[in-house]
Design a protein around this motif. Sequence first.
Motif, PDB file in Angstrom:
ATOM      1  N   LYS A   5      73.596  71.464  99.552  1.00  0.00           N
ATOM      2  CA  LYS A   5      72.528  71.616  98.562  1.00  0.00           C
ATOM      3  C   LYS A   5      71.807  72.944  98.793  1.00  0.00           C
ATOM      4  N   GLN A   6      71.601  73.673  97.700  1.00  0.00           N
ATOM      5  CA  GLN A   6      70.874  74.939  97.749  1.00  0.00           C
ATOM      6  C   GLN A   6      69.753  74.877  96.713  1.00  0.00           C
ATOM      7  N   PRO A   7      68.579  74.373  97.118  1.00  0.00           N
ATOM      8  CA  PRO A   7      67.470  74.247  96.167  1.00  0.00           C
ATOM      9  C   PRO A   7      66.968  75.597  95.695  1.00  0.00           C
ATOM     10  N   TYR A   8      66.810  75.708  94.396  1.00  0.00           N
ATOM     11  CA  TYR A   8      66.378  76.946  93.747  1.00  0.00           C
ATOM     12  C   TYR A   8      65.157  76.591  92.909  1.00  0.00           C
ATOM     13  N   TYR A   9      64.024  77.183  93.241  1.00  0.00           N
ATOM     14  CA  TYR A   9      62.766  76.853  92.572  1.00  0.00           C
ATOM     15  C   TYR A   9      62.398  77.957  91.588  1.00  0.00           C
ATOM     16  N   GLN A  10      61.984  77.533  90.398  1.00  0.00           N
ATOM     17  CA  GLN A  10      61.534  78.465  89.374  1.00  0.00           C
ATOM     18  C   GLN A  10      60.158  78.018  88.881  1.00  0.00           C
ATOM     19  N   LEU A  11      59.362  78.995  88.462  1.00  0.00           N
ATOM     20  CA  LEU A  11      58.091  78.708  87.819  1.00  0.00           C
ATOM     21  C   LEU A  11      58.276  78.912  86.328  1.00  0.00           C
ATOM     22  N   ASP A  12      58.126  77.841  85.590  1.00  0.00           N
ATOM     23  CA  ASP A  12      58.208  77.855  84.131  1.00  0.00           C
ATOM     24  C   ASP A  12      56.758  78.020  83.656  1.00  0.00           C
ATOM     25  N   PHE A  13      56.434  79.147  83.049  1.00  0.00           N
ATOM     26  CA  PHE A  13      55.035  79.378  82.703  1.00  0.00           C
ATOM     27  C   PHE A  13      54.882  80.036  81.340  1.00  0.00           C
ATOM     28  N   ALA A  14      53.679  79.878  80.814  1.00  0.00           N
ATOM     29  CA  ALA A  14      53.278  80.548  79.578  1.00  0.00           C
ATOM     30  C   ALA A  14      51.852  81.044  79.781  1.00  0.00           C
ATOM     31  N   GLU A  35      61.910  71.736  99.661  1.00  0.00           N
ATOM     32  CA  GLU A  35      62.821  71.518 100.777  1.00  0.00           C
ATOM     33  C   GLU A  35      63.918  72.570 100.673  1.00  0.00           C
ATOM     34  N   VAL A  36      63.925  73.488 101.639  1.00  0.00           N
ATOM     35  CA  VAL A  36      64.903  74.576 101.636  1.00  0.00           C
ATOM     36  C   VAL A  36      65.666  74.572 102.966  1.00  0.00           C
ATOM     37  N   PRO A  37      66.936  75.019 102.959  1.00  0.00           N
ATOM     38  CA  PRO A  37      67.737  74.997 104.187  1.00  0.00           C
ATOM     39  C   PRO A  37      67.578  76.263 105.039  1.00  0.00           C
ATOM     40  N   TYR A  38      66.445  76.914 104.934  1.00  0.00           N
ATOM     41  CA  TYR A  38      66.225  78.136 105.701  1.00  0.00           C
ATOM     42  C   TYR A  38      64.785  78.191 106.169  1.00  0.00           C
ATOM     43  N   VAL A  39      64.563  78.993 107.189  1.00  0.00           N
ATOM     44  CA  VAL A  39      63.217  79.304 107.667  1.00  0.00           C
ATOM     45  C   VAL A  39      63.186  80.809 107.859  1.00  0.00           C
ATOM     46  N   LEU A  40      62.227  81.446 107.242  1.00  0.00           N
ATOM     47  CA  LEU A  40      62.047  82.884 107.445  1.00  0.00           C
ATOM     48  C   LEU A  40      61.079  83.044 108.607  1.00  0.00           C
ATOM     49  N   GLY A  41      61.544  83.650 109.664  1.00  0.00           N
ATOM     50  CA  GLY A  41      60.891  83.640 110.958  1.00  0.00           C
ATOM     51  C   GLY A  41      59.456  84.085 111.036  1.00  0.00           C
ATOM     52  N   ASN A  42      59.020  84.979 110.174  1.00  0.00           N
ATOM     53  CA  ASN A  42      57.676  85.545 110.361  1.00  0.00           C
ATOM     54  C   ASN A  42      56.571  84.758 109.681  1.00  0.00           C
ATOM     55  N   TRP A  43      56.888  83.713 108.948  1.00  0.00           N
ATOM     56  CA  TRP A  43      55.880  83.014 108.146  1.00  0.00           C
ATOM     57  C   TRP A  43      54.705  82.543 108.982  1.00  0.00           C
ATOM     58  N   ASN A  44      54.959  81.924 110.146  1.00  0.00           N
ATOM     59  CA  ASN A  44      53.865  81.370 110.948  1.00  0.00           C
ATOM     60  C   ASN A  44      53.049  82.442 111.659  1.00  0.00           C
ATOM     61  N   SER A  45      53.564  83.664 111.733  1.00  0.00           N
ATOM     62  CA  SER A  45      52.831  84.714 112.437  1.00  0.00           C
ATOM     63  C   SER A  45      52.054  85.638 111.499  1.00  0.00           C
ATOM     64  N   LEU A  46      52.127  85.387 110.202  1.00  0.00           N
ATOM     65  CA  LEU A  46      51.405  86.248 109.262  1.00  0.00           C
ATOM     66  C   LEU A  46      49.898  86.096 109.421  1.00  0.00           C
ATOM     67  N   GLN A  47      49.178  87.178 109.187  1.00  0.00           N
ATOM     68  CA  GLN A  47      47.723  87.162 109.260  1.00  0.00           C
ATOM     69  C   GLN A  47      47.155  87.769 107.985  1.00  0.00           C
ATOM     70  N   GLN A  48      45.990  87.291 107.599  1.00  0.00           N
ATOM     71  CA  GLN A  48      45.316  87.898 106.455  1.00  0.00           C
ATOM     72  C   GLN A  48      44.793  89.260 106.889  1.00  0.00           C
ATOM     73  N   LEU A  49      45.097  90.277 106.067  1.00  0.00           N
ATOM     74  CA  LEU A  49      44.718  91.636 106.442  1.00  0.00           C
ATOM     75  C   LEU A  49      43.223  91.817 106.590  1.00  0.00           C
ATOM     76  N   ASP A  50      42.441  91.090 105.777  1.00  0.00           N
ATOM     77  CA  ASP A  50      40.983  91.258 105.879  1.00  0.00           C
ATOM     78  C   ASP A  50      40.411  90.612 107.148  1.00  0.00           C
ATOM     79  N   LYS A  51      41.227  89.895 107.903  1.00  0.00           N
ATOM     80  CA  LYS A  51      40.758  89.266 109.144  1.00  0.00           C
ATOM     81  C   LYS A  51      41.163  90.083 110.384  1.00  0.00           C
ATOM     82  N   LEU A  52      41.941  91.143 110.188  1.00  0.00           N
ATOM     83  CA  LEU A  52      42.340  91.981 111.321  1.00  0.00           C
ATOM     84  C   LEU A  52      41.153  92.799 111.815  1.00  0.00           C
ATOM     85  N   LYS A  53      41.139  93.055 113.119  1.00  0.00           N
ATOM     86  CA  LYS A  53      40.027  93.807 113.706  1.00  0.00           C
ATOM     87  C   LYS A  53      40.233  95.323 113.602  1.00  0.00           C
ATOM     88  N   THR A  54      41.454  95.746 113.291  1.00  0.00           N
ATOM     89  CA  THR A  54      41.722  97.175 113.170  1.00  0.00           C
ATOM     90  C   THR A  54      42.219  97.486 111.761  1.00  0.00           C
TER      91      THR A  54
END
Length: 197
Positions: free
Chosen positions: A2-11, A116-135
């Motif tokens: 199974k390869q779930p493919y998600y789309q946003l149907d919008f107007a 539900e996707v069969p992959y994990v993109l490694g950096n997701w849990n380490s992302l930070q909001q830029l406005d919260k960075l000290k530098t």
Amino acid sequence: MKQPYYQLDFAAQLCKFVIKINDIKIMSLNVDGQTSTDIPINSAIFASGKQKVEVIGHPLDGTKKIHPEAYIRYKVVEQDVGSGDFIFITAFEKHQTPPVQEVQPVIGHVSMFEAEVPYVLGNWNSLQQLDKLKTDITPVLKNTYNKIIQKAKGGDYKPLIAAIKTVETRNAKTMYLGEKDLEARLKSILDDIVNGF
């Protein structure tokens, strides 16, 4: 498999809208009229679990108030592309921004859906909001981009292609593309660059 493919149907109608999936802007457009389409959103889904959809409608370019008839309507649709065809799985709840109020500066809506996707993109849990960075990372980013640009202007496209490959590798994973497809996409991009695009 199974390869779930998600789309946003919008107007959307009579607003400058922004669509974000998991706080990543995937589309923005000024619509002086009405539009509707489906857009793939797997590129902003980094792992299985709850996913956030946010739509925001601003006043049209050149105006200061949101149009009284503005709206954004959307739903997420899941399909399976594992067989090479788009097989409908489910459509999640349909949402629409509430009617515009007299003094309302923008319209918007936030919802969640379970992916539900069969992959994990490694950096997701380490992302930070830029406005919260000290530098301030702006000088570092500008310096990095300028180095890539200067090398490309001199005909050395290796750093640019390396940066593009990082993004395209992620895209290939979320769109279930093989190594040959990834290489073909990179070659096409490099050909466009060399040909002046």
